[in-house]
Design a protein around this motif. Structure first.
Motif, PDB file in Angstrom:
ATOM      1  N   LEU A  92       0.809  -1.207   0.000  1.00 44.42           N
ATOM      2  CA  LEU A  92       0.000   0.000   0.000  1.00 44.42           C
ATOM      3  C   LEU A  92       0.851   1.269   0.000  1.00 44.42           C
ATOM      4  O   LEU A  92       1.904   1.327   0.624  1.00 44.42           O
ATOM      5  CB  LEU A  92      -0.928   0.021   1.219  1.00 44.42           C
ATOM      6  N   ASP A  93       0.359   2.289  -0.691  1.00 47.55           N
ATOM      7  CA  ASP A  93       1.007   3.593  -0.744  1.00 47.55           C
ATOM      8  C   ASP A  93       0.852   4.322   0.597  1.00 47.55           C
ATOM      9  O   ASP A  93      -0.131   4.112   1.322  1.00 47.55           O
ATOM     10  CB  ASP A  93       0.364   4.419  -1.868  1.00 47.55           C
ATOM     11  N   SER A  94       1.807   5.194   0.928  1.00 51.78           N
ATOM     12  CA  SER A  94       1.778   5.925   2.194  1.00 51.78           C
ATOM     13  C   SER A  94       0.503   6.746   2.362  1.00 51.78           C
ATOM     14  O   SER A  94      -0.072   6.819   3.460  1.00 51.78           O
ATOM     15  CB  SER A  94       2.997   6.851   2.303  1.00 51.78           C
ATOM     16  N   ASN A  95       0.038   7.371   1.286  1.00 49.02           N
ATOM     17  CA  ASN A  95      -1.170   8.178   1.372  1.00 49.02           C
ATOM     18  C   ASN A  95      -2.398   7.322   1.668  1.00 49.02           C
ATOM     19  O   ASN A  95      -3.309   7.748   2.394  1.00 49.02           O
ATOM     20  CB  ASN A  95      -1.385   8.954   0.071  1.00 49.02           C
ATOM     21  N   VAL A  96      -2.427   6.121   1.111  1.00 52.46           N
ATOM     22  CA  VAL A  96      -3.524   5.194   1.401  1.00 52.46           C
ATOM     23  C   VAL A  96      -3.499   4.795   2.875  1.00 52.46           C
ATOM     24  O   VAL A  96      -4.548   4.709   3.530  1.00 52.46           O
ATOM     25  CB  VAL A  96      -3.437   3.945   0.499  1.00 52.46           C
ATOM     26  N   PHE A 139      -6.043  -5.202  10.828  1.00 53.16           N
ATOM     27  CA  PHE A 139      -5.947  -3.768  11.104  1.00 53.16           C
ATOM     28  C   PHE A 139      -4.743  -3.444  11.975  1.00 53.16           C
ATOM     29  O   PHE A 139      -4.143  -2.374  11.850  1.00 53.16           O
ATOM     30  CB  PHE A 139      -7.234  -3.265  11.768  1.00 53.16           C
ATOM     31  N   GLY A 140      -4.380  -4.361  12.877  1.00 51.40           N
ATOM     32  CA  GLY A 140      -3.223  -4.122  13.725  1.00 51.40           C
ATOM     33  C   GLY A 140      -1.946  -4.019  12.921  1.00 51.40           C
ATOM     34  O   GLY A 140      -1.115  -3.137  13.161  1.00 51.40           O
ATOM     35  N   ALA A 141      -1.769  -4.930  11.948  1.00 52.88           N
ATOM     36  CA  ALA A 141      -0.565  -4.892  11.111  1.00 52.88           C
ATOM     37  C   ALA A 141      -0.599  -3.723  10.135  1.00 52.88           C
ATOM     38  O   ALA A 141       0.435  -3.127   9.831  1.00 52.88           O
ATOM     39  CB  ALA A 141      -0.415  -6.209  10.349  1.00 52.88           C
ATOM     40  N   LEU A 142      -1.787  -3.378   9.656  1.00 50.46           N
ATOM     41  CA  LEU A 142      -1.905  -2.310   8.660  1.00 50.46           C
ATOM     42  C   LEU A 142      -1.797  -0.913   9.265  1.00 50.46           C
ATOM     43  O   LEU A 142      -1.246  -0.002   8.640  1.00 50.46           O
ATOM     44  CB  LEU A 142      -3.245  -2.425   7.930  1.00 50.46           C
ATOM     45  N   THR A 143      -2.343  -0.737  10.476  1.00 53.94           N
ATOM     46  CA  THR A 143      -2.464   0.615  11.034  1.00 53.94           C
ATOM     47  C   THR A 143      -1.983   0.750  12.466  1.00 53.94           C
ATOM     48  O   THR A 143      -1.908   1.868  12.978  1.00 53.94           O
ATOM     49  CB  THR A 143      -3.943   1.074  10.998  1.00 53.94           C
ATOM     50  N   ALA A 144      -1.671  -0.378  13.138  1.00 50.93           N
ATOM     51  CA  ALA A 144      -1.362  -0.413  14.586  1.00 50.93           C
ATOM     52  C   ALA A 144      -2.590  -0.066  15.416  1.00 50.93           C
ATOM     53  O   ALA A 144      -2.483   0.176  16.619  1.00 50.93           O
ATOM     54  CB  ALA A 144      -0.205   0.516  14.947  1.00 50.93           C
ATOM     55  N   LEU A 145      -3.764  -0.037  14.805  1.00 51.61           N
ATOM     56  CA  LEU A 145      -5.007   0.320  15.492  1.00 51.61           C
ATOM     57  C   LEU A 145      -5.980  -0.855  15.438  1.00 51.61           C
ATOM     58  O   LEU A 145      -6.712  -1.017  14.462  1.00 51.61           O
ATOM     59  CB  LEU A 145      -5.647   1.550  14.837  1.00 51.61           C
ATOM     60  N   ASN A 146      -5.986  -1.670  16.475  1.00 51.01           N
ATOM     61  CA  ASN A 146      -6.948  -2.763  16.510  1.00 51.01           C
ATOM     62  C   ASN A 146      -7.698  -2.837  17.833  1.00 51.01           C
ATOM     63  O   ASN A 146      -8.492  -3.740  18.065  1.00 51.01           O
ATOM     64  CB  ASN A 146      -6.269  -4.107  16.241  1.00 51.01           C
ATOM     65  N   GLY A 147      -7.451  -1.853  18.715  1.00 53.97           N
ATOM     66  CA  GLY A 147      -8.127  -1.845  20.005  1.00 53.97           C
ATOM     67  C   GLY A 147      -9.631  -1.778  19.888  1.00 53.97           C
ATOM     68  O   GLY A 147     -10.353  -2.351  20.705  1.00 53.97           O
ATOM     69  N   TRP A 148     -10.125  -1.087  18.863  1.00 53.76           N
ATOM     70  CA  TRP A 148     -11.576  -0.976  18.689  1.00 53.76           C
ATOM     71  C   TRP A 148     -12.231  -2.353  18.528  1.00 53.76           C
ATOM     72  O   TRP A 148     -13.345  -2.581  19.028  1.00 53.76           O
ATOM     73  CB  TRP A 148     -11.890  -0.093  17.475  1.00 53.76           C
ATOM     74  N   ALA A 149     -11.541  -3.268  17.833  1.00 51.60           N
ATOM     75  CA  ALA A 149     -12.090  -4.611  17.638  1.00 51.60           C
ATOM     76  C   ALA A 149     -12.134  -5.370  18.962  1.00 51.60           C
ATOM     77  O   ALA A 149     -13.116  -6.056  19.278  1.00 51.60           O
ATOM     78  CB  ALA A 149     -11.262  -5.379  16.609  1.00 51.60           C
ATOM     79  N   PHE A 150     -11.059  -5.246  19.756  1.00 54.49           N
ATOM     80  CA  PHE A 150     -11.033  -5.898  21.062  1.00 54.49           C
ATOM     81  C   PHE A 150     -12.136  -5.348  21.972  1.00 54.49           C
ATOM     82  O   PHE A 150     -12.826  -6.092  22.666  1.00 54.49           O
ATOM     83  CB  PHE A 150      -9.675  -5.689  21.733  1.00 54.49           C
ATOM     84  N   ILE A 151     -12.278  -4.007  21.967  1.00 55.30           N
ATOM     85  CA  ILE A 151     -13.269  -3.362  22.829  1.00 55.30           C
ATOM     86  C   ILE A 151     -14.686  -3.770  22.444  1.00 55.30           C
ATOM     87  O   ILE A 151     -15.519  -4.092  23.307  1.00 55.30           O
ATOM     88  CB  ILE A 151     -13.101  -1.828  22.767  1.00 55.30           C
ATOM     89  N   MET A 152     -14.979  -3.777  21.148  1.00 58.50           N
ATOM     90  CA  MET A 152     -16.312  -4.169  20.689  1.00 58.50           C
ATOM     91  C   MET A 152     -16.643  -5.600  21.108  1.00 58.50           C
ATOM     92  O   MET A 152     -17.755  -5.895  21.557  1.00 58.50           O
ATOM     93  CB  MET A 152     -16.406  -4.028  19.167  1.00 58.50           C
ATOM     94  N   TYR A 153     -15.666  -6.486  20.978  1.00 59.31           N
ATOM     95  CA  TYR A 153     -15.883  -7.887  21.341  1.00 59.31           C
ATOM     96  C   TYR A 153     -16.139  -8.027  22.840  1.00 59.31           C
ATOM     97  O   TYR A 153     -17.120  -8.684  23.257  1.00 59.31           O
ATOM     98  CB  TYR A 153     -14.670  -8.728  20.924  1.00 59.31           C
ATOM     99  N   LEU A 154     -15.302  -7.418  23.671  1.00 54.67           N
ATOM    100  CA  LEU A 154     -15.425  -7.572  25.115  1.00 54.67           C
ATOM    101  C   LEU A 154     -16.691  -6.921  25.656  1.00 54.67           C
ATOM    102  O   LEU A 154     -17.339  -7.455  26.558  1.00 54.67           O
ATOM    103  CB  LEU A 154     -14.191  -6.987  25.817  1.00 54.67           C
TER     104      LEU A 154
END
Length: 245
Positions: A92-96, A139-154
């Motif tokens: 993926l490109d940096s802008n993406v 999302f964790g590997a792509l953006t370092a942002l995967n906490g939202w998925a953990f929070i939604m599940y819990l």
């Protein structure tokens, strides 16, 4: 240097937020780091430092066996998700990536601000956990942002606050280790990131300590809402950079 001072300040803020709320580390670092370094380096640095910040929370929260009971379906599918996300990150490109990071920050923050919650029936807990694990890995590997998925599940399975804190610390710890390992395999974990990561921890731990003390005095709900509104603004800025730079 300016970079070191910037990193120190950003991770101090991230540690403080995590100390107050119990989460929010990666969303703070990924909201700020792309303003000082390429987004790819920001993702690597944020992911590399994250595991160490969750060891203390996991140990202090206790209830490890209970955490495993709820976390294992998510953990099972984190690895394939991380592998998929890391592969896409190379293409993926940096802008993406900036657009994706900004969109994720805005979506999570608005989702939380509006108070939207999901409910997962007990009979669907395992399959839902597997699905959230796969998405969190990507999302964790792509953006370092995967906490939202953990929070939604819990929140969806209705765990107690104590179990929430220990389980999300476990999920962040394992996720961070898997993502960091994937970056090392890809050759992205250069000495500079390791040095910056150690330096960032010197800021993060004092920040978490201050945040833990502030959590007892600050009105947590007001702090959370102000933070989320600020994150929405930052997310839109990152989206604009991705679209127009």
């Amino acid at each position: 240097s300016t970079l070191l001072l910037s990193v120190f300040g950003m991770f101090l803020i991230a540690g403080l937020v995590k100390g107050v709320l119990g989460f929010g580390w990666p969303i703070i670092t990924m909201s700020l780091l792309p303003f000082t370094m390429p987004v790819e380096k920001a993702i690597v640095l944020s992911a590399v430092v994250q595991p160490a910040t969750n060891i203390f929370q996991l140990v202090s929260a206790g209830g490890f066996r209970k955490s495993i009971e709820f976390a294992w379906p998510v953990l099972l599918f984190l690895l394939p998700g991380v592998a998929i996300g890391a592969w896409y990150l190379t293409a993926l490109d940096s802008n993406v990536l900036l657009l994706l990071v900004g969109t994720t920050i805005v979506a999570f923050s608005l989702f939380d601000l509006l108070g939207y919650e999901i409910s997962i029936p007990e009979k669907h807990r395992i399959t839902s956990g597997m699905g959230f694990g796969l998405v969190a890995g990507v999302f964790g590997a792509l953006t370092a942002l995967n906490g939202w998925a953990f929070i939604m599940y819990l929140i969806g399975i209705g765990v107690s606050r104590a179990v929430f804190r220990s389980t999300i610390a476990l999920l962040f710890l394992v996720s961070g280790l898997l993502i960091s390992s994937s970056f090392w395999v890809l050759g992205w974990l250069a000495p500079q990131e390791i040095v910056l990561g150690v330096f960032a921890l010197l800021a993060a731990f004092p920040g978490m300590s201050i945040g833990n003390r502030l959590a007892e005095k600050l009105p947590g709900e007001l702090f959370r809402k102000i933070l989320l509104i600020a994150l929405v603004c930052v997310g839109f800025v990152l989206m604009g950079q991705g679209l127009f730079s």
